[in-house]
Design a protein around this motif. Structure first.
Motif, PDB file in Angstrom:
ATOM      1  N   ASP A 130       0.813  -1.214   0.000  1.00 44.15           N
ATOM      2  CA  ASP A 130       0.000   0.000   0.000  1.00 44.15           C
ATOM      3  C   ASP A 130       0.845   1.261   0.000  1.00 44.15           C
ATOM      4  O   ASP A 130       0.426   2.288  -0.534  1.00 44.15           O
ATOM      5  CB  ASP A 130      -0.951   0.013   1.197  1.00 44.15           C
TER       6      ASP A 130
ATOM      7  N   ARG B 216      -3.571   8.104  -6.110  1.00 48.16           N
ATOM      8  CA  ARG B 216      -4.899   7.725  -6.615  1.00 48.16           C
ATOM      9  C   ARG B 216      -5.668   6.992  -5.516  1.00 48.16           C
ATOM     10  O   ARG B 216      -5.689   5.748  -5.476  1.00 48.16           O
ATOM     11  CB  ARG B 216      -4.774   6.854  -7.842  1.00 48.16           C
ATOM     12  N   PRO B 217      -6.300   7.732  -4.610  1.00 42.23           N
ATOM     13  CA  PRO B 217      -6.966   7.090  -3.470  1.00 42.23           C
ATOM     14  C   PRO B 217      -8.079   6.120  -3.858  1.00 42.23           C
ATOM     15  O   PRO B 217      -8.264   5.106  -3.194  1.00 42.23           O
ATOM     16  CB  PRO B 217      -7.508   8.262  -2.643  1.00 42.23           C
ATOM     17  N   ARG B 218      -8.817   6.403  -4.923  1.00 42.65           N
ATOM     18  CA  ARG B 218      -9.875   5.478  -5.341  1.00 42.65           C
ATOM     19  C   ARG B 218      -9.282   4.142  -5.782  1.00 42.65           C
ATOM     20  O   ARG B 218      -9.827   3.076  -5.480  1.00 42.65           O
ATOM     21  CB  ARG B 218     -10.719   6.094  -6.463  1.00 42.65           C
ATOM     22  N   LEU B 219      -8.155   4.179  -6.478  1.00 44.34           N
ATOM     23  CA  LEU B 219      -7.494   2.951  -6.905  1.00 44.34           C
ATOM     24  C   LEU B 219      -7.040   2.146  -5.693  1.00 44.34           C
ATOM     25  O   LEU B 219      -7.256   0.927  -5.633  1.00 44.34           O
ATOM     26  CB  LEU B 219      -6.297   3.285  -7.812  1.00 44.34           C
TER      27      LEU B 219
ATOM     28  N   ALA C 261      -8.299   2.268  -2.667  1.00 48.44           N
ATOM     29  CA  ALA C 261      -9.499   1.757  -1.993  1.00 48.44           C
ATOM     30  C   ALA C 261     -10.043   0.525  -2.713  1.00 48.44           C
ATOM     31  O   ALA C 261     -10.480  -0.442  -2.074  1.00 48.44           O
ATOM     32  CB  ALA C 261     -10.571   2.850  -1.920  1.00 48.44           C
ATOM     33  N   THR C 262      -9.985   0.528  -4.034  1.00 51.10           N
ATOM     34  CA  THR C 262     -10.453  -0.627  -4.808  1.00 51.10           C
ATOM     35  C   THR C 262      -9.541  -1.832  -4.580  1.00 51.10           C
ATOM     36  O   THR C 262     -10.014  -2.958  -4.411  1.00 51.10           O
ATOM     37  CB  THR C 262     -10.532  -0.268  -6.304  1.00 51.10           C
TER      38      THR C 262
ATOM     39  N   HIS D 100     -10.437  -3.272  -1.251  1.00 47.24           N
ATOM     40  CA  HIS D 100     -11.721  -3.979  -1.275  1.00 47.24           C
ATOM     41  C   HIS D 100     -11.538  -5.417  -1.784  1.00 47.24           C
ATOM     42  O   HIS D 100     -12.003  -6.374  -1.160  1.00 47.24           O
ATOM     43  CB  HIS D 100     -12.724  -3.234  -2.159  1.00 47.24           C
TER      44      HIS D 100
END
Length: 196
Positions: free
Chosen positions: A103, A111-114, A116-117, A120
């Motif tokens: 991480d 790219r925080p969305r990447l 987070a994905t 997940h």
């Protein structure tokens, strides 16, 4: 619900928790049967690992290309934790340190969305890792060393390739273990279980 009564809470937080677990693929809601623990299925982990192969590969490449000296130093600290956990055969500490190392690289891409994905789908794979692969006594350090070396060198293509190879290797280990058949630790031979 029985879970809410047992925990001494209202049904709303229980429903919200079960909805999240369902979204993570950990439970299934069955008509007139309630909520059951999702069984371990090869199709499920194949799909999860295919998604991880793509998104973690991208995160690794972009993160390595943006890796700073401070990121590399943080990753070295996580690598030391991996070594300690491996020597102690502490699966939880090993996984925590490995994910922290990865991480740190991924976050460097900004790219925080990447990220987070990635997290997940990593969570979705974790029960397979713990139940199926978690019975293996050896916790390898070399893949983390190679990943760190590639990221610290800002070699995005090599960092991407290394994480993708690890994801495919993990899938092969899981598939082999599942082919041997249940029972796995914590898994019933009769299928889904009720969560409590």
């Amino acid at each position: 619900s029985a879970i809410a009564e047992r925990l001494g809470v209202s049904t709303m937080p229980v429903r919200a928790a079960l909805k999240r677990l369902e979204g993570d693929g950990l439970v299934r809601v069955l008509a007139r049967r309630g909520t059951v623990v999702a069984p371990l299925e090869l199709d499920d982990i194949e799909e999860i690992q295919a998604i991880r192969w793509g998104i973690e590969g991208l995160a690794a490449r972009l993160g390595a290309e943006a890796c700073t000296d401070a990121d590399a130093a943080a990753m070295r600290g996580h690598l030391e934790r991996i070594r300690e956990a491996s020597a102690a055969r502490d699966m939880d500490a090993y996984l925590d340190a490995t994910y922290d190392l990865e991480d740190t690289c991924y976050a460097a891409a900004g790219r925080p969305r990447l990220v987070a994905t990635v997290r997940h789908y990593r969570r979705a794979a974790l029960r397979y890792v713990r139940v199926v692969v978690g019975t293996r006594p050896e916790l390898e350090v070399a893949p983390a060393e190679w990943f760190l070396d590639a990221a610290a060198a800002r070699d995005g293509a090599r960092t991407e390739r290394l994480i993708q190879e690890q994801i495919l290797r993990l899938l092969a280990l899981i598939a082999d273990r599942m082919a041997a058949g249940p029972p796995w630790p914590g898994e019933e031979t009769t299928g889904p279980r009720s969560p409590g």
